[in-house]
Design a protein around this motif. Structure first.
Motif, short mmCIF file in Angstrom:
data_model
loop_
_atom_site.label_atom_id
_atom_site.label_comp_id
_atom_site.label_asym_id
_atom_site.label_seq_id
_atom_site.Cartn_x
_atom_site.Cartn_y
_atom_site.Cartn_z
N LEU A 1 5.47 2.57 -6.37
CA LEU A 1 6.16 2.17 -5.13
C LEU A 1 7.66 2.40 -5.21
N ASP B 1 0.81 -1.22 0.00
CA ASP B 1 0.00 0.00 0.00
C ASP B 1 0.84 1.27 0.00
N GLY B 2 2.17 1.13 -0.06
CA GLY B 2 3.06 2.28 -0.10
C GLY B 2 3.53 2.77 1.24
N TYR C 1 4.13 -5.80 -7.99
CA TYR C 1 3.83 -4.48 -7.44
C TYR C 1 4.44 -3.35 -8.26
N ARG C 2 5.03 -3.67 -9.38
CA ARG C 2 5.63 -2.63 -10.22
C ARG C 2 4.54 -1.84 -10.94
N ARG C 3 4.93 -0.66 -11.39
CA ARG C 3 4.05 0.25 -12.14
C ARG C 3 2.92 0.81 -11.27
N ARG C 4 3.17 0.90 -9.96
CA ARG C 4 2.20 1.48 -9.02
C ARG C 4 2.78 2.69 -8.29
#
Length: 146
Positions: free
Chosen positions: A78, A38-39, A73-76
């Motif tokens: 993070l 969630d960052g 989780y890439r391209r978010r």
């Protein structure tokens, strides 16, 4: 370690093993940061870690040794958040510059450039691929006006 196992392409031999990581952290001048899916900052107590960095400081310089976001989780954003936290903490810890070394054509190069890293050196043919071809390593730095 779970992120390391899936984030680094095996053909370049960039991932560290558990012993290398633990030995580095025991030296006292290395640190790490984790990010959750969630960052938020991950303190190792969540069910899943999305990414991490590991660095080593010597005097007023810090080297980013490892940086990875798990593929799912890439391209978010993070990686952007985590790299920003690393840079901010290095600056807050009194570093005058941070540097890293990466394989040429590493997709993270765009992220590093967006944060102000610039190329300062080259190690020709540093990485070896399974087919025997070689890829350059690029040294980059980011300096702070403290």
């Amino acid at each position: 370690m779970a992120v390391m196992e899936v984030a680094f392409p095996a053909e370049f031999g960039e991932a560290w093993n558990r012993r290398q990581v633990s030995d580095a952290l025991l030296m006292g001048n290395c640190r790490y940061g984790l990010i959750g899916p969630d960052g938020t900052e991950d303190y190792g107590d969540t069910t899943e870690t999305a990414g991490f960095f590991m660095s080593r400081a010597v005097l007023d310089e810090e080297e980013l040794l490892l940086f990875a976001i798990a593929p799912q989780y890439r391209r978010r954003g993070l990686g952007n958040v985590l790299l920003g936290r690393f840079i901010d903490s290095a600056r807050a810890n009194g570093m005058s510059r941070v540097f890293l070394e990466m394989r040429r054509n590493n997709p993270a190069g765009f992220l590093y450039a967006a944060h102000g890293f610039r190329e300062i050196g080259l190690r020709p043919a540093y990485y070896r691929t399974p087919d025997g071809s070689r890829i350059d390593a690029i040294s980059q730095e980011l300096t702070f006006d403290n």
